[in-house]
Each structure stands twice: as structure tokens, then as C-alpha cells.
Design a protein around this motif. Structure first.
Motif, short mmCIF file in Angstrom:
data_model
loop_
_atom_site.label_atom_id
_atom_site.label_comp_id
_atom_site.label_asym_id
_atom_site.label_seq_id
_atom_site.Cartn_x
_atom_site.Cartn_y
_atom_site.Cartn_z
N ARG A 1 0.85 -1.19 0.00
CA ARG A 1 0.00 0.00 0.00
C ARG A 1 0.88 1.24 0.00
NH1 ARG A 1 -4.47 0.03 4.52
NH2 ARG A 1 -2.65 0.12 5.84
N ALA B 1 -0.37 -8.19 7.28
CA ALA B 1 -1.70 -8.34 7.88
C ALA B 1 -1.83 -9.67 8.62
CB ALA B 1 -2.77 -8.23 6.80
N GLU C 1 -9.60 -7.59 17.63
CA GLU C 1 -9.99 -6.22 17.36
C GLU C 1 -9.96 -5.93 15.86
OE1 GLU C 1 -8.10 -3.43 20.64
OE2 GLU C 1 -6.79 -5.08 20.11
N SER C 2 -10.54 -4.81 15.50
CA SER C 2 -10.48 -4.35 14.11
C SER C 2 -9.02 -4.21 13.68
CB SER C 2 -11.19 -3.00 14.03
OG SER C 2 -11.07 -2.49 12.73
N GLY C 3 -8.70 -4.72 12.51
CA GLY C 3 -7.33 -4.63 12.00
C GLY C 3 -6.42 -5.77 12.44
N SER C 4 -6.97 -6.75 13.17
CA SER C 4 -6.12 -7.84 13.67
C SER C 4 -5.84 -8.91 12.61
CB SER C 4 -6.75 -8.45 14.93
OG SER C 4 -8.05 -8.93 14.66
N SER D 1 -10.28 -10.66 8.59
CA SER D 1 -10.79 -10.73 7.21
C SER D 1 -9.72 -11.21 6.25
CB SER D 1 -11.29 -9.35 6.75
OG SER D 1 -12.45 -9.00 7.48
N PRO E 1 -6.92 -9.70 -2.64
CA PRO E 1 -6.65 -8.84 -3.80
C PRO E 1 -5.27 -9.11 -4.39
CG PRO E 1 -6.46 -7.58 -1.76
CD PRO E 1 -6.98 -8.94 -1.38
N1 LIG Z 1 -6.68 -4.45 0.67
C1 LIG Z 1 -5.84 -4.01 1.61
N2 LIG Z 1 -4.76 -3.24 1.29
C2 LIG Z 1 -3.89 -2.80 2.23
N3 LIG Z 1 -4.00 -3.08 3.53
C3 LIG Z 1 -5.06 -3.83 3.93
C4 LIG Z 1 -6.01 -4.33 2.99
N4 LIG Z 1 -6.94 -5.05 3.68
C5 LIG Z 1 -6.57 -5.00 4.97
N5 LIG Z 1 -5.44 -4.28 5.13
C6 LIG Z 1 -4.72 -4.04 6.40
O1 LIG Z 1 -4.39 -5.32 6.94
C7 LIG Z 1 -4.58 -5.32 8.35
C8 LIG Z 1 -5.59 -6.40 8.72
O2 LIG Z 1 -6.86 -6.05 8.18
P1 LIG Z 1 -8.11 -7.01 8.24
O3 LIG Z 1 -7.70 -8.38 7.85
O4 LIG Z 1 -9.19 -6.36 7.45
O5 LIG Z 1 -8.48 -7.01 9.80
P2 LIG Z 1 -9.87 -7.29 10.56
O6 LIG Z 1 -10.77 -8.04 9.63
O7 LIG Z 1 -9.48 -8.07 11.77
O8 LIG Z 1 -10.42 -5.95 10.92
C9 LIG Z 1 -5.01 -3.91 8.73
O9 LIG Z 1 -3.85 -3.21 9.09
C10 LIG Z 1 -5.60 -3.37 7.44
O10 LIG Z 1 -5.47 -1.97 7.38
#
Ligand SMILES: Nc1ncnc2c1ncn2[C@@H]1O[C@H](COP(=O)(O)OP(=O)(O)O)[C@@H](O)[C@H]1O
Ligand SMILES: [Mg+2]
Length: 279
Positions: free
Chosen positions: A16, A23, A42-45, A48, A59
Motif C-alpha cells: 500500500r 496483515a 480487534e479491528s485490523g487484527s 478478514s 486482492p
Molecule cells: N486491501 C488491503 N490493502 C492494504 N491493507 C489492507 C487491505 N486489507 C486489509 N489491510 C490491512 O491489513 C490489516 C488487517 O486487516 P483485516 O484483515 O481487514 O483485519 P480485521 O478483519 O481483523 O479488521 C489492517 O492493518 C488493514 O489496514
């Protein structure tokens, strides 16, 4: 315990703005066939990211290291064999994994009747005729207990409530008979009563179809209500994994304890009852 999928040393990095975001970091985890496994954090862990990696939906900007081995019975055979490697990352398709997102609108086409959308999944993956696929869609609308399945077949997403839309998204996700159902924050946009109903629906469908469930939530209470095991993520790492009763009642990690304490009013017993409502 037979593994459905074995995740080994999985590291996912996003690129990015010219820099790398790690991640997921060296995650190893078995998903046991037939279990209900929750991923919390937590969010960002990285929850997803893990879900997307498992489903092969990451992606193109991501880099994947490590591997995911699948142990699916080949058609007509009883032996389980590894069928997919993540080392040379060849994920399974939509037939074996059903995915439910937080926002049902993301997976539903706003200009297509919901019966047709569900039927298309069955038609594409199961080799059915269109009338067979449409009959399957009607059966699924009955199974998710929409008030009037016959007219719901012809309804468009905007005519349904948020909870009903999520029910339809779940029906579409399971229409091809997946082995694994992944629900990523699938109840997070809904109010509390509807959340409990969707959790109960997921529990019933998973039991009826013998699916394995990966339930992802930042809400420990919901995860505890549904899952047999809970995996706790923090900053892209798996910090704790155990039986739900152990994670909720006697967490080994201070971080898990802090998550539990932050979840106001968490008490496992009533939670389990909460998910038993109105499937
Ligand atoms: N498509 C993406 N491009 C860049 N960074 C990403 C992308 N998707 C998630 N991240 C980063 O990866 C980390 C984990 O995100 P994510 O898996 O979405 O966590 P959660 O689902 O637990 O909230 C975070 O720092 C997020 O900002
Ligand atoms: Mg997420």
C-alpha cells in the motif's frame, strides 16, 4: 479430529502506497471438519485477511507465503486427500466454500430477483437444469424461513429488510452445498435481536447440512454463543486457541482477558441461550 484444512505458516502482506503491511504473520491453524470455529480480535487484527486467504479472495496487491492444505473427500471416495496447496496458491472455488460478508448488498445484485440469484449459484456449480436450480432456490428460501417463500423468489433485495437480505445472502452462500461456510462479521451491521436470529439461523443450517463453520466477529459474546472453539487474533498473529469454555472462562493470555473484560456483561451461559432464539 480430522482436519478439513491445515493452515501452515501463513503470512499475508499487502502493498500500500509503496510500503508493505503485514496483515497476517506466520499463522498456523487446523480447521477441524464439522466444527464451528470462531475467529475473534480487534479491528485490523487480520481476521478478514485470514478469511479471504482461505477462500482465495485476496486482492492482487497481496503477497501470500505459507500454505493451506485441504482435505476434502474426492467425489465417490471415502479417503481424504490433500487437494489444494497455498504454497503455489491455488484456492478452492465457490463450490466448496460459501462466504457471507458483513454487508449483504455486497453479494446481492440489486437488479435481479433473489430467487434467480440463488438459483444461479446452484445452476453454475451443481450441474442442475434451470428448473431444478430454481426449485432448489425455493427450497432454500423455505429453509431460511422468509415469511412467504413463493413471492420472495420474485422479490428484489431492496424490498427486503436488512436481516432478510442477510438470510438471502446466506442462502446463496450455501446453495452449492459448500463444505465450509465462512461468515465474516455477518451480523455486525444488524441490531441485537436480528443478530441473534442470524446466529441461530447459521447454527441450524450448518447442523442440517453438516458444514464446517468459520465464524468471524469482533463480538466475543456472539462467537461464544456459536462456536465450539475460538481463535484469538492480535496484530496479525494467532495469540490463543482453545475450546470456547476455556477461552471465555479461563483464558491463558492477558490479551484475551482484556478482550473479554472489554465485552461488557459477557457471561457465557445466557449467551448460549441468546443464540437459541428464533432460527
Ligand atoms: N486491501 C488491503 N490493502 C492494504 N491493507 C489492507 C487491505 N486489507 C486489509 N489491510 C490491512 O491489513 C490489516 C488487517 O486487516 P483485516 O484483515 O481487514 O483485519 P480485521 O478483519 O481483523 O479488521 C489492517 O492493518 C488493514 O489496514
Ligand atoms: Mg474484517
Amino acid at each position: 479430529m480430522t482436519a478439513l484444512a491445515s493452515i501452515r505458516d501463513l503470512t499475508v502482506t499487502y502493498r500500500r502506497d509503496g510500503s508493505d503491511v503485514a496483515a497476517l504473520k506466520h499463522v498456523s491453524l487446523d480447521i477441524v471438519a464439522g466444527e464451528r470455529l470462531a475467529i475473534i480480535g480487534e479491528s485490523g487484527s487480520g481476521k478478514s485477511t485470514l478469511a479471504l486467504a482461505i477462500a482465495g479472495l485476496l486482492p492482487a496487491s497481496s503477497r501470500v507465503e505459507g500454505r493451506i492444505d485441504w482435505f476434502l473427500p474426492p467425489l465417490g471416495a471415502r479417503d481424504r486427500q490433500p487437494s489444494t496447496l497455498a504454497g503455489d496458491y491455488k484456492p478452492l472455488g465457490g463450490r466448496d466454500i460459501g462466504f457471507v460478508f458483513q454487508d449483504p448488498s455486497a453479494s446481492l445484485d440489486p437488479v435481479m430477483a433473489v430467487g434467480k440469484q440463488i438459483a444461479e449459484v446452484a445452476y453454475t456449480h451443481l450441474g442442475l437444469t434451470w428448473p431444478q436450480a430454481y426449485a432448489k432456490a425455493k427450497n432454500l428460501l423455505e429453509r431460511i424461513r422468509l415469511p412467504d417463500p413463493e413471492s420472495a423468489l420474485r422479490a428484489f433485495p431492496h424490498q427486503l429488510s436488512g436481516g432478510q437480505k442477510q438470510r438471502v445472502a446466506i442462502a446463496a452462500a450455501i446453495a452449492a452445498g459448500p463444505k465450509l461456510l465462512i461468515a465474516d462479521e455477518a451480523t455486525s451491521a444488524l441490531d441485537t435481536i436480528v443478530q441473534a436470529e442470524i446466529v441461530a439461523l447459521i447454527r441450524r443450517l450448518v447442523a442440517e447440512d453438516g458444514m464446517t463453520l468459520l465464524f468471524i466477529s469482533h463480538d466475543i459474546a456472539l462467537a461464544a454463543a456459536l462456536a465450539e472453539r475460538i481463535a484469538v487474533f492480535r496484530h496479525g498473529k494467532l495469540v490463543e486457541l482453545g475450546e470456547t469454555a476455556q477461552i471465555v472462562g479461563a483464558p491463558a493470555q492477558a490479551y484475551t482477558r482484556a478482550l473479554l473484560d472489554a465485552d461488557i456483561g459477557l457471561d457465557a451461559a445466557p449467551l448460549v441461550g441468546r443464540a437459541g432464539l428464533n432460527a
